[in-house]
Design a protein around this motif. Structure first.
Motif, short mmCIF file in Angstrom:
data_model
loop_
_atom_site.label_atom_id
_atom_site.label_comp_id
_atom_site.label_asym_id
_atom_site.label_seq_id
_atom_site.Cartn_x
_atom_site.Cartn_y
_atom_site.Cartn_z
N PHE A 102 22.66 15.15 17.96
CA PHE A 102 23.44 14.60 19.29
C PHE A 102 24.76 14.50 18.75
CE2 PHE A 102 25.02 11.58 22.53
CZ PHE A 102 25.00 12.38 23.56
N PHE A 103 25.21 13.55 18.06
CA PHE A 103 26.45 13.17 17.74
C PHE A 103 27.08 14.07 16.76
CE2 PHE A 103 24.47 9.17 19.17
CZ PHE A 103 25.54 8.76 19.89
N SER A 104 26.43 15.01 15.84
CA SER A 104 27.26 15.65 15.11
C SER A 104 27.21 17.04 15.53
CB SER A 104 26.52 15.34 13.39
OG SER A 104 26.76 14.29 13.04
N SER A 111 28.29 14.40 9.92
CA SER A 111 26.64 14.43 9.53
C SER A 111 26.18 14.20 8.36
CB SER A 111 26.07 15.85 10.22
OG SER A 111 26.52 16.86 9.42
N ASN A 123 25.77 18.65 18.35
CA ASN A 123 26.03 18.79 19.87
C ASN A 123 27.51 18.53 20.26
OD1 ASN A 123 23.72 19.97 20.11
ND2 ASN A 123 22.60 18.31 21.04
N THR A 124 27.85 17.38 19.73
CA THR A 124 29.09 16.79 20.48
C THR A 124 30.29 16.78 19.29
OG1 THR A 124 28.71 14.29 19.75
CG2 THR A 124 27.86 15.40 22.04
N GLY A 125 29.80 16.64 17.91
CA GLY A 125 30.91 16.77 16.90
C GLY A 125 31.66 15.53 16.88
N ILE A 126 30.96 14.51 17.33
CA ILE A 126 31.85 13.21 17.45
C ILE A 126 32.05 12.50 16.11
CG2 ILE A 126 31.91 10.75 18.41
CD1 ILE A 126 30.57 11.89 20.93
#
Length: 330
Positions: free
Chosen positions: A159-161, A169, A163-166
């Motif tokens: 989700f955070f890496s 990872s 899909n969104t790259g926020i």
């Protein structure tokens, strides 16, 4: 002051525990399948003659009896020489020195976050016992603690890496970055979150149980009669009385936390002791595996002993019982 006889006894127990641990790890690692020469020489091992392989084993001391190997390792270890890493061709201590701080950051951060949240959630549940909020926290806690830590880590990465790259990872810092505080913090968020999500309820439930038992005691009713608020009673009376038990919970929890941190390091390719230990077991890097296991064992046993000493400081009856052989309490 601590009784010197008691301190000596605890130190002796620690040394014996580490000796037994080292012997067990040494034997198991040597009996496990695989050839450490492959770790040492890599693909070039395929081009070596049987005579060259035998010479290499002799030079590394791998042809000796396992008992001879252990006592040679122990003799060198007592002198501060833990050997070289077969995989990295460097002194084991030098390799570990490069990554141990990463594991320390991850473990300490997770420990602080978990117990801060555990105290808050336990107090909320006790104050709102039996309500919808209490039942919701209980169900969410049970659900989160039932999910394997590696699965939570993978979902957070997805989700955070992905899909969104926020958030990053993998790694402990950006290779092209400044390696400053903010960069390390960004790389810590997902690993710490994985550990917290899967281990938080364990601590919360134990603290909640202790606090629930304490708040039902007679002195709490007397405090309420005097007009003290429930929050004041919990923070200034109940929490003080359950702290010895909470310290014990912290010591018991440490092995769970270290184990969870090691798994998370492998999922996030986080350069720490867990990742290093996995590689050393995979490549039969015996010397590296020995030191990592001993560091882990020393940390767990020491934490347990320190917690016991703190408990005895908080409750003098426990100290008196230990010194006098448990014959009676003051």
């Amino acid at each position: 002051m601590l009784n010197l006889k008691y301190v000596f006894k605890k130190t002796f127990q620690l040394v014996i525990t580490l000796l037994i641990l080292s012997a067990v790890i040494f034997v198991i690692s040597r009996l496990s399948p695989g050839d450490p020469l492959r770790s040492y020489f890599g693909d070039s091992m395929e081009r070596m003659t049987p005579k060259q392989l035998n010479t290499a084993r002799i030079n590394l001391g791998l042809n000796d009896n396992i008992i001879v190997q252990y006592f040679r390792w122990l003799k060198n270890a007592l002198k501060g020489n833990f050997g070289i890493s077969y995989k990295y061709k460097q002194d084991v201590v030098a390799v570990i020195a490069k990554v141990y701080l990463n594991t320390l950051y991850l473990t300490v951060s997770s420990f602080i976050v978990i117990f801060t949240l555990a105290f808050l959630l336990a107090i909320i549940c006790v104050i709102n016992e039996g309500t919808i909020l209490d039942r919701f926290i209980n169900k969410m806690g049970i659900a989160s603690s039932s999910i394997p830590v590696f699965f939570v880590a993978l979902m957070l990465i997805m989700f955070f890496s992905v899909n969104t790259g926020i958030l990053p990872s993998s790694g402990a810092y950006s290779y092209m970055g400044s390696e400053g505080f903010s960069d390390r913090l960004r790389h810590l968020i997902l690993p710490v979150s994985s550990v917290v999500i899967t281990h938080l309820w364990y601590c919360t439930h134990l603290i909640k149980s202790k606090l629930s038992d304490e708040i039902r005691k007679e002195y709490v009713l007397l405090c309420k009669v005097k007009g003290l608020s429930q929050i004041r009673i919990i923070f200034f009376h109940c929490m003080k009385n359950i702290m010895p038990a909470v310290v014990s919970v912290m010591a018991v929890f440490l092995p769970h936390l270290i184990g969870g941190s090691y798994v998370v390091e492998m999922v996030f390719s986080y350069p720490g002791l867990g990742m290093l230990g996995f590689e050393s077991a995979l490549y039969q890097d015996y010397n590296m595996l020995m030191v990592i296991c001993l560091i882990t064992g020393f940390t767990v046993v020491s934490a347990s002993m320190i917690a016991q000493v703190i408990n005895e400081k908080m409750d003098p009856r426990m100290k008196h019982d230990k010194i006098d052989g448990g014959k009676h309490f003051e």
